[in-house]
Design an enzyme around this catalytic site. Structure first.
Site, PDB file in Angstrom:
ATOM      1  N   LYS A  10     -30.508 -45.196   5.220  1.00 28.68           N
ATOM      2  CA  LYS A  10     -30.297 -46.185   6.283  1.00 28.68           C
ATOM      3  C   LYS A  10     -31.628 -46.829   6.720  1.00 28.68           C
ATOM      4  O   LYS A  10     -32.714 -46.307   6.403  1.00 28.68           O
ATOM      5  CB  LYS A  10     -29.603 -45.502   7.462  1.00 28.68           C
ATOM      6  N   TYR A  34     -17.787 -50.351   6.923  1.00 25.88           N
ATOM      7  CA  TYR A  34     -17.467 -49.327   7.928  1.00 25.88           C
ATOM      8  C   TYR A  34     -16.115 -49.570   8.599  1.00 25.88           C
ATOM      9  O   TYR A  34     -15.874 -49.039   9.690  1.00 25.88           O
ATOM     10  CB  TYR A  34     -18.569 -49.270   8.986  1.00 25.88           C
ATOM     11  N   HIS A  71     -26.325 -41.989   4.793  1.00 25.17           N
ATOM     12  CA  HIS A  71     -24.855 -42.019   4.722  1.00 25.17           C
ATOM     13  C   HIS A  71     -24.419 -41.345   3.434  1.00 25.17           C
ATOM     14  O   HIS A  71     -25.090 -41.476   2.414  1.00 25.17           O
ATOM     15  CB  HIS A  71     -24.342 -43.476   4.709  1.00 25.17           C
ATOM     16  N   ASN A 106     -29.420 -41.812  11.971  1.00 20.01           N
ATOM     17  CA  ASN A 106     -29.420 -40.487  11.334  1.00 20.01           C
ATOM     18  C   ASN A 106     -29.791 -40.538   9.850  1.00 20.01           C
ATOM     19  O   ASN A 106     -29.488 -39.626   9.091  1.00 20.01           O
ATOM     20  CB  ASN A 106     -28.084 -39.778  11.587  1.00 20.01           C
ATOM     21  N   GLU A 139     -16.502 -46.737  -2.146  1.00 17.97           N
ATOM     22  CA  GLU A 139     -17.855 -47.101  -1.701  1.00 17.97           C
ATOM     23  C   GLU A 139     -18.775 -47.447  -2.886  1.00 17.97           C
ATOM     24  O   GLU A 139     -19.618 -48.340  -2.776  1.00 17.97           O
ATOM     25  CB  GLU A 139     -18.436 -45.961  -0.849  1.00 17.97           C
TER      26      GLU A 139
HETATM   27  O1  CDP Z   1     -21.929 -40.369   8.697  1.00 22.17           O
HETATM   28  P1  CDP Z   1     -20.884 -39.312   8.976  1.00 22.17           P
HETATM   29  O2  CDP Z   1     -19.768 -39.319   7.964  1.00 22.17           O
HETATM   30  O3  CDP Z   1     -21.496 -37.971   9.161  1.00 22.17           O
HETATM   31  O4  CDP Z   1     -20.253 -39.669  10.399  1.00 22.17           O
HETATM   32  P2  CDP Z   1     -19.030 -40.623  10.795  1.00 22.17           P
HETATM   33  O5  CDP Z   1     -18.236 -39.909  11.837  1.00 22.17           O
HETATM   34  O6  CDP Z   1     -18.304 -41.101   9.585  1.00 22.17           O
HETATM   35  O7  CDP Z   1     -19.742 -41.852  11.515  1.00 22.17           O
HETATM   36  C1  CDP Z   1     -20.366 -42.867  10.759  1.00 22.17           C
HETATM   37  C2  CDP Z   1     -21.697 -43.180  11.390  1.00 22.17           C
HETATM   38  O8  CDP Z   1     -21.480 -43.711  12.696  1.00 22.17           O
HETATM   39  C3  CDP Z   1     -22.618 -41.972  11.621  1.00 22.17           C
HETATM   40  O9  CDP Z   1     -23.371 -41.613  10.495  1.00 22.17           O
HETATM   41  C4  CDP Z   1     -23.496 -42.477  12.756  1.00 22.17           C
HETATM   42  O10 CDP Z   1     -24.572 -43.261  12.248  1.00 22.17           O
HETATM   43  C5  CDP Z   1     -22.557 -43.373  13.546  1.00 22.17           C
HETATM   44  N1  CDP Z   1     -22.062 -42.701  14.752  1.00 22.17           N
HETATM   45  C6  CDP Z   1     -22.566 -43.067  15.993  1.00 22.17           C
HETATM   46  O11 CDP Z   1     -23.429 -43.946  16.079  1.00 22.17           O
HETATM   47  N2  CDP Z   1     -22.110 -42.450  17.132  1.00 22.17           N
HETATM   48  C7  CDP Z   1     -21.177 -41.478  17.063  1.00 22.17           C
HETATM   49  N3  CDP Z   1     -20.759 -40.888  18.184  1.00 22.17           N
HETATM   50  C8  CDP Z   1     -20.657 -41.100  15.816  1.00 22.17           C
HETATM   51  C9  CDP Z   1     -21.119 -41.727  14.670  1.00 22.17           C
HETATM   52 MG    MG Z   2     -18.320 -40.752   7.561  1.00 21.14          MG
END
Ligand code: CDP
Ligand code: MG
Length: 133
Positions: free
Chosen positions: A10, A50, A116, A113, A127
């Site tokens: 990212k 997304y 991805h 974070n 994807e």
């Molecule tokens: O990336 P991952 O699959 O671990 O998490 P996700 O639940 O699919 O969420 C996608 C992305 O959204 C995360 O990697 C975070 O960058 C962002 N996110 C966020 O900004 N705030 C949250 N409360 C949860 C996710």
């Molecule tokens: Mg995810």
């Protein structure tokens, strides 16, 4: 089983020049990078990528963020690559990520974070096709 998955470095991590460290980490952990490119995507493309999160409160910020600067996309290949990659990444929130995971090492916050990774074999196919069709 040998699988493929999609990984994205990212903007926060690209900006801090972590591309090589992260790529070496995958290779050391038996995930081979079979295709990679650095791209900058538009707001429309990040919103499409997304779209599964479109009802979430963080959706707009998330889409703005992914399109805010260059990202590095990679196809990773290896045994159980989807699950393996998720383990190497660690929890979504770097504060909760296990020691030795990418998000623990490099993540700045839940939104920045650093990485991805596809969450299922089915989504990995979608994807990969999104970035490398
Ligand atoms: O990336 P991952 O699959 O671990 O998490 P996700 O639940 O699919 O969420 C996608 C992305 O959204 C995360 O990697 C975070 O960058 C962002 N996110 C966020 O900004 N705030 C949250 N409360 C949860 C996710
Ligand atoms: Mg995810």
């Amino acid at each position: 089983m040998t699988e493929q998955t999609l990984s994205i470095i990212k903007p926060d991590a690209v900006e801090r020049n972590l591309e090589n460290d992260i790529k070496n980490f995958f290779e050391k952990n038996n995930l081979k990078i079979i295709k990679t490119k650095k791209v900058k995507i538009s707001k429309e493309e990040s919103s499409d990528f997304y779209k599964v999160h479109q009802t979430k409160p963080f959706y707009i910020d998330l889409c703005n963020y992914l399109s805010s600067g260059p990202i590095v996309v990679m196809i990773l290949e290896g045994e159980n690559a989807v699950k393996k990659n998720r383990q190497l990444m660690g929890a979504t929130d770097p504060k909760k990520a296990e020691e030795g995971t990418l998000r623990k090492m490099y993540g700045l916050s839940i939104d920045k974070n650093s990485i991805h990774g596809s969450d299922s074999i089915e989504n990995a196919k979608i994807e990969i096709n999104f970035f490398f069709k």
